[in-house]
Design an enzyme around this catalytic site. Structure first.
Site, short mmCIF file in Angstrom:
data_model
loop_
_atom_site.label_atom_id
_atom_site.label_comp_id
_atom_site.label_asym_id
_atom_site.label_seq_id
_atom_site.Cartn_x
_atom_site.Cartn_y
_atom_site.Cartn_z
N HIS A 189 0.81 -1.22 0.00
CA HIS A 189 0.00 0.00 0.00
C HIS A 189 0.85 1.27 0.00
CE1 HIS A 189 -3.28 -2.83 0.82
NE2 HIS A 189 -3.94 -1.96 0.09
N ARG A 296 -10.24 3.98 -1.81
CA ARG A 296 -9.71 3.31 -0.61
C ARG A 296 -9.92 4.24 0.58
NH1 ARG A 296 -5.64 1.31 -4.53
NH2 ARG A 296 -5.40 -0.92 -4.23
N ARG A 332 -15.21 2.09 -1.25
CA ARG A 332 -14.92 0.84 -0.54
C ARG A 332 -14.90 1.12 0.96
NH1 ARG A 332 -9.43 -2.44 -1.28
NH2 ARG A 332 -8.57 -0.81 0.06
N GLU A 431 -11.45 -11.11 -3.58
CA GLU A 431 -10.01 -11.09 -3.33
C GLU A 431 -9.55 -12.22 -2.42
OE1 GLU A 431 -8.99 -7.22 -1.80
OE2 GLU A 431 -10.61 -7.21 -0.37
N ASN A 454 -4.58 -7.86 -6.22
CA ASN A 454 -3.41 -7.75 -5.33
C ASN A 454 -3.53 -8.80 -4.22
OD1 ASN A 454 -2.92 -5.49 -6.82
ND2 ASN A 454 -3.63 -4.06 -5.28
N ASP A 455 -4.72 -8.84 -3.62
CA ASP A 455 -4.93 -9.81 -2.55
C ASP A 455 -5.21 -11.20 -3.11
OD1 ASP A 455 -4.50 -8.53 -0.10
OD2 ASP A 455 -6.31 -7.35 -0.39
N ARG A 465 2.04 -10.38 0.01
CA ARG A 465 2.31 -9.40 -1.06
C ARG A 465 3.40 -8.39 -0.72
NH1 ARG A 465 -3.49 -6.17 -1.05
NH2 ARG A 465 -2.45 -4.32 -1.79
N CYS A 502 -9.76 -4.08 -9.90
CA CYS A 502 -9.21 -2.84 -9.35
C CYS A 502 -7.84 -3.09 -8.70
CB CYS A 502 -10.18 -2.19 -8.38
SG CYS A 502 -10.60 -3.24 -7.00
#
Ligand code: PEP
Ligand code: MG
Length: 568
Positions: A189, A296, A332, A431, A454-455, A465, A502
């Site tokens: 992040h 986010r 989100r 995810e 990503n997840d 990650r 996303c």
């Protein structure tokens, strides 16, 4: 020249500022009676130094600090100036014959302990103020350099072992020109925040904090993944030329912002933006984005000492909704945990934070945060351009529970005659492998879905990650991940649901055709990457993209998949 992993594009030239997060180590130090006055003086001088540092921050940043931050700083000054605080520390130095740092740390700990026992939310929130004040005061006493990230006054490139997402969000962008870290990855992040800030960054360089010295002249070339330390004139000129070429390329690409993302043979997809804060909204029109595919919101909760209340959150969501009234905005719900922390929530240290107390798992335990956020979103939803997205869903009961809570709030707001979108759309992030395996049933519960690659990649592959030791194993092109994405798209389309990605994969130019061919409807990414992706879509045929995806989906090894994609 040193190479690393570029995680946010751009080229910067500047002086190095090494951030070494020196730990505050306090040992009990007894003093002799003769040294009492000396220790009292050490405390008083550094107490005054701390006060003037905070005053300086407030003055330099007049008009730039929001009221909340300014109030926090003023409350720090008040505590430092408090006579009781001073008396208690001096009393300990005199009567227990201990050093200034030890006496200070004892009083700070005592105050925290008292506050922890009080059953009053407001006073509990003051614990973080006491921690902040204690840190500053003790660092000054121990002569540890204090760098306030938001108030860096020189043009610098930061060099650090690591930066947290909240530290990155605080950086003073007028003066910070980029950063280099020893840890980090493309999907951490901190890197996501760097892209949101359009701040060039290179990560994952072994021992860089010892290879670069403070004030070294650095070229951070995050286009070609290179760092130059005190380069000669020839190199400087060469990289300046490269930077100009890069800037011209972006300007050229930006010209297509008014055109749709459509292939030569007429297949249209949507390109949306991922945002982390309200400033990112300006990039929507700058780069020709069609809306917000992922906001986010957790960044709204960071770098402050308490939870934002309904009014504060409402102001932010309403601002965004008004700014782009005709565009879809996907908010989100706060996704804290993993590599994102909020100090005032006091999340305990976990062995496996990414498998732990994260996102909706926290919110289902801390219902106040969930209600506050849902209420604020609903109150800002009257333009009907907002949708709600829940992260980290693993099973259907979670969705049912969240929908139940949301509907209760909707009912209350209707009774109170508030103007809201009663039929606000609800979606989830896919995810976790669990969600992808039950996709057929999950889809029935929701209006839309977005794949968080990503997840999804980290959980399918069981590769953290952000962990440097296994970063070579983290690859969203591995067959298990690609096949999962295809399955999600296939099942969603069977039920006439539109699918977005996303995660960062949506912004990788090299996989655009693969995703297009797999039938992805929406690509959501940092706005500045949209022109690159649109350019590829507009220059290619959907027919070819389908051929690539059919071929890739037949492969069983990464090597073969990469061959299909990269040597087309
Ligand atoms: C993802 O997991 O792909 C995603 C977009 O969410 P985040 O990166 O914030 O975890
Ligand atoms: Mg995620």
């Amino acid at each position: 020249m040193i190479s690393g992993v570029s995680v946010s594009k751009g080229i910067s030239f500047g002086k190095a500022l090494i951030l070494k997060n020196e730990k505050i180590i306090i040992n009990k130090k007894n003093i002799s009676i003769n040294n009492i006055n000396k220790e009292i003086k050490i405390f008083l001088v550094n107490r005054d130094k701390s006060i003037s540092q905070i005053k300086k921050i407030i003055n330099i940043n007049k008009n730039k600090l929001n009221q909340n931050k300014e109030n926090i700083f003023n409350s720090h000054i008040m505590i430092l100036e408090d006579c009781e605080f001073e008396k208690e520390i001096i009393y300990l130095i005199k009567n227990q014959l201990i050093s200034a740092d030890y006496a200070t740390s004892k009083i700070i700990k005592k105050q925290i302990k008292i506050l922890k026992k009080i059953k009053n939310d407001y006073l509990k929130e003051r614990i973080n103020d006491i921690i902040d004040i204690g840190d500053r005061l003790l660092k000054n006493i121990l002569k540890i350099n204090i760098i306030d990230l938001s108030y860096i006054n020189d043009k610098v490139i930061i060099v650090s072992k690591e930066l947290t997402p909240s530290e990155t969000a605080q950086l003073n962008l007028k003066n910070v020109l980029g950063f280099i870290t020893e840890f980090g990855s493309v999907t951490s992040h901190t890197s996501i925040m760097a892209r949101s800030l359009e701040l060039p960054a290179i990560v994952n360089i072994y021992n860089i904090t010892n290879k670069i010295k403070n004030n070294d002249f650095i070229i951070l070339d995050a286009i070609n993944n290179n760092i130059y330390i005190n380069p000669d004139k020839n190199i400087i000129n060469l990289i300046k030329k490269k930077k100009n070429i890069y800037i011209k390329k972006i300007q050229e690409l930006k010209k297509i912002k008014k055109y749709p993302a459509i292939t030569i043979d007429g297949y249209k997809v949507s390109l949306f933006s991922n945002i982390c804060n309200t400033k990112d909204i300006n990039n929507i029109s700058k780069y020709g984005s069609e809306g917000i595919g992922l906001y986010r919101t957790e960044f709204l909760f960071m770098n402050r000492n308490n939870l934002p209340n309904v009014k504060e959150q409402y102001k932010t969501y309403k601002y965004i909704s008004k700014k782009i009234p005709k565009k879809k905005i996907t908010i989100r719900i706060m996704d804290i945990g993993g590599d994102k922390n909020i100090s005032y929530l006091n999340i305990p240290k976990e062995e496996n934070p990414f498998l732990g107390w994260r996102a909706i798992r926290i919110l289902m335990d801390f219902k106040k945060i969930l209600y506050t956020q849902l209420k604020a979103i609903l109150l800002s939803s009257d333009f009907k351009n907002i949708r709600i997205m829940f992260p980290m869903i693993t099973f259907i009961e979670e969705i049912k529970y969240l929908k139940y809570e949301l509907n209760n709030i909707i009912k209350i707001l209707i009774i109170k005659k508030k103007k809201i979108d009663k039929k606000i759309k609800i979606g989830i992030m896919i995810e976790t492998p669990s969600a992808s395996l039950i996709i057929k049933d999950i889809i029935k519960e929701i209006d839309f879905l977005s794949i968080g690659t990503n997840d999804l990649t980290q959980y399918i592959l069981a590769v953290d990650r952000g962990n440097k030791l296994v970063s070579h194993l983290y690859n969203p092109l591995l067959p298990s991940v690609i096949k999962s994405i295809k399955k999600i798209i296939y099942e969603a389309h069977k039920q006439n649901k539109y699918v977005s990605i996303c995660g960062e994969l949506a912004s990788y130019e090299k996989v655009t055709l693969l995703l297009l061919g797999m039938g992805l409807d929406e690509f959501s990414m940092n706005s500045s990457y949209i022109p690159y992706i649109k350019n590829i879509i507009r220059k290619n045929k959907f027919k070819n993209a389908t051929k690539i995806s059919n071929l890739v989906l037949k492969q069983i090894t990464l090597k073969k998949i990469e061959k299909c994609i990269f040597n087309k």
